[in-house]
Design a protein around this motif. Structure first.
Motif, PDB file in Angstrom:
ATOM      1  N   GLN A   1     -36.624 -28.192 -12.557  1.00  0.00           N
ATOM      2  CA  GLN A   1     -36.101 -27.181 -11.876  1.00  0.00           C
ATOM      3  C   GLN A   1     -34.386 -28.584 -11.812  1.00  0.00           C
ATOM      4  OE1 GLN A   1     -36.826 -25.011  -8.851  1.00  0.00           O
ATOM      5  NE2 GLN A   1     -38.663 -25.421  -9.317  1.00  0.00           N
ATOM      6  N   GLN A   2     -35.214 -29.604 -11.569  1.00  0.00           N
ATOM      7  CA  GLN A   2     -34.168 -31.025 -11.265  1.00  0.00           C
ATOM      8  C   GLN A   2     -33.574 -31.502 -12.778  1.00  0.00           C
ATOM      9  OE1 GLN A   2     -35.682 -31.611  -7.891  1.00  0.00           O
ATOM     10  NE2 GLN A   2     -34.154 -32.951  -6.630  1.00  0.00           N
ATOM     11  N   GLN A   3     -34.002 -31.462 -13.533  1.00  0.00           N
ATOM     12  CA  GLN A   3     -33.327 -31.895 -14.321  1.00  0.00           C
ATOM     13  C   GLN A   3     -32.023 -30.899 -14.906  1.00  0.00           C
ATOM     14  OE1 GLN A   3     -35.349 -34.032 -18.505  1.00  0.00           O
ATOM     15  NE2 GLN A   3     -34.629 -32.261 -19.050  1.00  0.00           N
ATOM     16  N   ALA A   4     -32.059 -29.490 -14.849  1.00  0.00           N
ATOM     17  CA  ALA A   4     -31.600 -29.025 -15.018  1.00  0.00           C
ATOM     18  C   ALA A   4     -30.169 -29.815 -14.094  1.00  0.00           C
ATOM     19  CB  ALA A   4     -32.076 -27.411 -14.654  1.00  0.00           C
ATOM     20  N   ARG A   5     -30.563 -29.935 -12.180  1.00  0.00           N
ATOM     21  CA  ARG A   5     -29.606 -29.686 -11.660  1.00  0.00           C
ATOM     22  C   ARG A   5     -28.999 -31.141 -11.807  1.00  0.00           C
ATOM     23  NH1 ARG A   5     -33.222 -27.483  -7.816  1.00  0.00           N
ATOM     24  NH2 ARG A   5     -34.468 -29.324  -7.420  1.00  0.00           N
ATOM     25  N   ILE A   6     -29.947 -32.012 -11.848  1.00  0.00           N
ATOM     26  CA  ILE A   6     -29.137 -33.660 -12.759  1.00  0.00           C
ATOM     27  C   ILE A   6     -28.328 -33.715 -14.117  1.00  0.00           C
ATOM     28  CG2 ILE A   6     -29.668 -35.983 -13.221  1.00  0.00           C
ATOM     29  CD1 ILE A   6     -32.258 -35.454 -12.036  1.00  0.00           C
TER      30      ILE A   6
ATOM     31  N   GLU B   1     -26.493 -30.945 -15.192  1.00  0.00           N
ATOM     32  CA  GLU B   1     -25.017 -30.161 -14.311  1.00  0.00           C
ATOM     33  C   GLU B   1     -24.237 -30.973 -13.469  1.00  0.00           C
ATOM     34  OE1 GLU B   1     -24.385 -26.977 -11.504  1.00  0.00           O
ATOM     35  OE2 GLU B   1     -25.116 -26.392 -12.880  1.00  0.00           O
ATOM     36  N   ALA B   2     -24.644 -31.875 -13.232  1.00  0.00           N
ATOM     37  CA  ALA B   2     -24.131 -33.086 -11.959  1.00  0.00           C
ATOM     38  C   ALA B   2     -23.115 -34.022 -13.142  1.00  0.00           C
ATOM     39  CB  ALA B   2     -24.719 -33.766 -11.064  1.00  0.00           C
TER      40      ALA B   2
ATOM     41  N   ASP C   1     -24.127 -36.726  -6.526  1.00  0.00           N
ATOM     42  CA  ASP C   1     -25.248 -35.765  -6.236  1.00  0.00           C
ATOM     43  C   ASP C   1     -26.338 -35.767  -7.415  1.00  0.00           C
ATOM     44  OD1 ASP C   1     -23.522 -34.597  -5.088  1.00  0.00           O
ATOM     45  OD2 ASP C   1     -23.545 -32.966  -6.620  1.00  0.00           O
TER      46      ASP C   1
ATOM     47  N   GLU D   1     -30.109 -36.141  -5.806  1.00  0.00           N
ATOM     48  CA  GLU D   1     -31.474 -35.641  -6.630  1.00  0.00           C
ATOM     49  C   GLU D   1     -32.491 -36.583  -6.956  1.00  0.00           C
ATOM     50  OE1 GLU D   1     -31.248 -31.895  -7.092  1.00  0.00           O
ATOM     51  OE2 GLU D   1     -30.013 -30.953  -6.667  1.00  0.00           O
TER      52      GLU D   1
ATOM     53  N   TRP E   1     -33.369 -39.557 -16.161  1.00  0.00           N
ATOM     54  CA  TRP E   1     -32.257 -40.106 -15.390  1.00  0.00           C
ATOM     55  C   TRP E   1     -31.434 -40.657 -14.820  1.00  0.00           C
ATOM     56  CZ3 TRP E   1     -35.755 -35.579 -11.451  1.00  0.00           C
ATOM     57  CH2 TRP E   1     -37.226 -35.177 -12.175  1.00  0.00           C
TER      58      TRP E   1
END
Length: 944
Positions: free
Chosen positions: A701-706, A708-709, A717, A721, A769
């Protein structure tokens, strides 16, 4: 007491706790260069979808400052993150090499009377030296790019490409020669671009001057009077007395009401709404005799107060009635854009303009009264002469914002000279003006931050024609031939420019300056004059999409060279973004970029501009020597770049604290992978313990947000994150919980291998990341991950082996989120108990959780393993209504009671258990630890 240390799986890693970045980073830079990392990355991404960030060239003069570091790090983060996402994202750094600052530096060092070819050679040499110094600094920052082959606007290929770009504009019908007021610097001895002008306070003489009426009968008629009983005069207000000798007209607004005011000895013409304030300023009293609209005053003649010539009244919409003015503007057409256009509109021809200020700021020698004087020094004498002529009504010094040269910090003026222009409103062959093309281009461009669109649109909509010529030596020539009689360009100009470009490509710009016109024009040469002007340096950088992306370093997409992104400071809306938009729109019909990203400027922690005098300048070299480049890079990522970016030693110290959190988390992950071989020891996702599956899912989940950011350039962000994941999910929960399992279960047990598998997946994701930001540290982490890794983390893409929990998973995301919240509440109660000396440590405690039915159901699912999650030796669950005396928590449905355990401590796992001392031969161990000894049957874990 026995020593059981050898039976524990203690953490071990070569990854050091201390980064020692200033010492280690230079060696890493050398490693990247030795392995030719940039070209290996290009080869690895060959054939992938391209992403092009085109580098706006810094100027090749002086060492780098914190603004340079900010800019280059932002670009590097973007390029690395796009490569991480699988794009073919090259980075070709560049430098702007021509122009006055370098020429001025050479003149300062070697004298002003150098031969032009010698001056150009010295400029080229100086620029090359500056580039080397800046390049080493950028490399030290960890910026990966084609440093062996950057683009330099002074390279022969680029100089020739720039001439070809100019030829495209000529062919498109956008270039003309004209006499227009341009920004002029006396120290530069040249016209300035709009972006080369800045504003600073200046003290000026504000004067109100009376121009006597020369046509009393017409003035009387305009006011509906039969005649004038007294002399009359129109009054102007100006802060530039030095322009009075160049006055050729006066301007009134056609729709403003003007008054004829009797002040005793004469009548004064003023804007009606300003009469009271003007008379107070003049120290006079008066009576309004009549009023009329400005349009009725058109073409009435007034006398110049110092010279025997007339100044007619023209109508102009730009006239204002601001407080402090008179509502009438004096017009010196060679020194004002609006004045120039007004006089041209009323038929005053170029040859009739009064041009009396030379390029060095002195009046021409034959100007009566003030000939040969520097205009600034002549101001007091002009005021005196006006006073003696009875024309001075008021005089006071004022401080106001005024145009200054950005290099010399000296005042500049508008001065009409014959220059080459790119016409904003000339119609090209497609029937559209350049302004229309550019405005359409603004609308088609994405902006980050979004306010940049309105800013650039306004600049394009309101900008005058672009003066592209300069009267300097160190610049790309404008290779034109003008007919001696007609002044027209040679009919084969575009063809001739290509021939010149070919020569420049082989020999550099000197090929034009030493060219004998007969070589290109033959017998016609005697009829033509060779132009010696050079191009504005903003044309150099503004055409890099032509001479770099289509020339020296081909890159981009279809439909002409078009970068995905230009990124510079917010001042470049009027600089590089601006000039690139105009040239791209003229040459290709669209901007050379799809998106513009702008960053703010650096200030100190109090918001003050950095300056040496204040002692608040942050030198990037000093930061790298003290903290390391990764700390500077982390500061960039942790700051909102859309506005001013505060940096100071204190801020960098706080950034270093966050860095240590990320480094220590990574070290814990690596140390607990001791003895783990992913090829043989890793478990399938479905075979892992529930808590381990959760943390891997959480990383996904974290990777998907990162990702996108990164894609949306939200690096703050990304920073939050990553830091949040390390601090909350890992450091604040998961890593604490698995310590017991990692250390005390058998080395090859499912319980331990499950946790190690999770740690392996997490560190593989985490290192990617942080790689675009903490490139040096990420490389060090990558080297210490067990298993066969690649040559560099910067060659990797996002980690794809992260398992994901199904929505219907029994112990899914919602379950572990509730458990995490309970643990955080319990942690607070345990801390209170330690502070109150109730317990010495968490494992010395027994806790009773008074819970509501819903929370009881959740926690009961962990069974006996609940105590491992809470990091206590025992956990009891009781109904919420029985816990009135227990400590309340912020979590609804939970109260906590903490008590010291009455049992002995196991010397191996440190848990206080009732069976410690009951096992023969191991009277200091608990039963669980006995089973976890190498010869024992082992412990079975299901959840945590």
């Amino acid at each position: 007491m026995s020593d059981y240390k050898h039976t524990l799986n203690l953490p071990e890693t070569d990854f050091p706790m201390r980064g020692m970045l200033p010492k280690r980073e230079p060696a890493r830079v050398a490693q990247w260069q030795d392995m030719d990392l940039y070209h290996r990355l290009r080869e690895a991404r060959r054939g992938r979808e391209p992403f092009v960030l085109h580098d706006g060239p810094p100027y090749a003069n002086g060492g780098i400052h914190i603004g340079h570091a900010l800019n280059k790090i932002l670009k590097d983060i973007i390029v690395k993150s796009r490569n991480l996402a699988g794009f073919d994202a090259p980075y070709v750094p560049g430098w702007d090499c021509h122009g006055l600052p370098i020429e001025h530096k050479v003149e300062t060092t070697h004298g002003k009377h150098l031969a032009p070819d010698q001056a150009r050679a010295l400029c080229r040499e100086y620029a090359a030296e500056q580039i080397e110094g800046q390049r080493d600094s950028f490399i030290r920052l960890g910026v990966i790019g084609d440093w062996a082959k950057p683009y330099r606007t002074m390279d022969f290929t680029n100089e020739a490409g720039e001439i070809r770009a100019l030829a495209s504009l000529v062919e498109g019908g956008y270039v003309f020669k004209g006499l227009k007021p341009v920004n002029w610097c006396f120290d530069c001895g040249s016209a300035l671009a709009e972006a080369e002008v800045e504003y600073a306070d200046k003290q000026s003489d504000a004067i109100d001057v009376a121009f006597p009426c020369a046509e009393d009968d017409k003035l009387a008629a305009a006011f509906g009077l039969g005649g004038l009983a007294k002399p009359a005069a129109v009054v102007i207000w100006t802060t530039t007395p030095w322009t009075i000798p160049a006055n050729q007209a006066l301007n009134v607004h056609p729709e403003v009401t003007y008054a004829l005011v009797d002040v005793g000895e004469r009548l004064l013409l003023l804007a009606e709404e300003l009469v009271e304030s003007c008379l107070e300023r003049f120290g006079l009293q008066g009576e309004v005799l009549a009023t009329t609209q400005g349009q009725n005053l058109e073409l009435i003649q007034f006398a110049h107060p110092l010279y025997a010539r007339r100044s007619p009244l023209f109508l102009a919409d730009y006239v204002t009635v601001e407080e402090g003015s008179t509502g009438i503007v004096h017009s010196a057409p060679v020194h004002g854009v609006d004045d120039f256009e007004s006089c041209r509109r009323y038929g005053i021809e170029f040859q009739d303009f009064i041009s009396i200020v030379k390029g060095d700021g002195h009046y021409v020698d034959d100007l009566p009264l003030f000939g040969g004087q520097l205009i600034w020094k002549a101001n007091p004498q002009i005021v005196t002469q006006l006073d003696e002529a009875g024309a001075l009504l008021a005089h006071q010094p004022i401080t106001h914002s005024y145009m200054h040269c950005w290099r010399h910090k000296t005042p500049v003026i508008y001065r009409a000279t014959a220059q080459w222009f790119v016409g904003m409103d000339l119609t090209g062959h497609d029937g559209r003006t350049l302004r229309d093309r550019a405005l359409a281009g603004v609308e088609a461009t994405a902006f980050t931050p979004s306010w940049g669109k309105a800013r650039l649109h306004s600049m394009i909509a309101n900008r005058p024609d672009w003066c592209i010529s300069r009267q300097r030596n160190w610049g790309v020539p404008i290779p034109f031939f003008l007919h001696e009689q007609s002044g027209e360009l040679h009919p084969r100009t575009v063809e001739i420019m290509e021939e010149v470009a070919q020569r420049v490509e082989a020999e550099g710009i000197d090929a034009w300056f030493r060219l004998d016109p007969t070589e290109l024009l033959g017998d016609e040469a005697g009829d033509y004059e060779k132009v010696t002007d050079t191009l504005d340096v903003w044309f150099d950088s503004g055409t890099t999409h032509r001479h770099v992306m289509r020339g020296s370093h081909p890159m981009g997409h279809d439909q002409g060279p078009r970068a995905d992104l230009y990124l510079e400071g917010s001042d470049q809306h009027r600089g590089w973004f601006h000039s690139s938009l105009l040239t791209g729109s003229a040459i290709d019909g669209h901007p050379p970029y799809r998106q513009l990203l702008t960053h703010g400027f650096t200030v100190d922690e109090k918001g003050h501009k950095q300056s040496k005098s204040k002692g608040n300048v942050v030198d990037p070299h000093e930061v790298m020597n003290q903290y390391g480049a990764d700390i500077l890079r982390l500061w960039v990522a942790s700051t909102d770049y859309s506005g001013e970016m505060a940096v100071s030693d204190q801020i960098l110290k706080r950034t270093a604290d966050v860095y240590r959190r990320i480094r220590n988390t990574s070290r814990f992950l690596l140390a607990n992978l001791n003895g783990f071989d992913p090829a043989t020891d890793a478990l399938a996702f479905e075979d892992m313990l529930a808590l381990d599956r959760w943390v891997v899912d959480r990383a996904a989940q974290q990777q998907a947000r990162i990702a996108e950011a990164y894609e949306e350039y939200r690096f703050l962000d990304v920073y939050q994150e990553v830091h949040g994941f390390c601090a909350r999910e890992l450091g604040g929960f998961y890593l604490d919980v698995i310590k017991d399992r990692q250390y005390t279960t058998q080395a090859d047990s499912v319980a331990r291998r499950s946790a190690q598998t999770a740690l392996y997946h997490v560190i593989q994701a985490l290192v990617r990341w942080v790689a675009p930001i903490l490139s040096f540290t990420a490389e060090e982490i990558h080297e210490n991950i067990p298993g066969a890794g690649g040559a560099s983390v910067l060659l990797e893409e996002y980690y794809t082996e992260l398992g994901v929990l199904e929505d219907e998973a029994e112990l899914g995301r919602d379950f572990w989120e509730r458990v995490l919240n309970v643990k955080q509440a319990v942690n607070k109660c345990l801390e209170d108990a330690r502070n109150a000396k109730v317990i010495k440590g968490n494992l010395a405690a027994e806790v009773t959780l008074y819970v509501d039915d819903e929370l009881r159901e959740t926690l009961n699912r962990l069974g006996e393993e609940l105590r491992f999650v809470m990091l206590t030796s025992e956990v009891h669950l009781a109904p919420l209504n029985e816990g009135s005396a227990a400590e309340a928590t912020e979590l609804e449905g939970l109260r906590v009671a903490v008590a010291a355990s009455a049992h002995h401590k196991c010397e191996r796992c440190w848990h206080h258990r009732p069976d410690v001392g009951l096992h023969a031969g191991h009277d200091d161990l608990c039963g669980r630890c006995i089973s976890n000894l190498p010869e024992g049957p082992g412990e079975t874990r299901h959840y945590a």
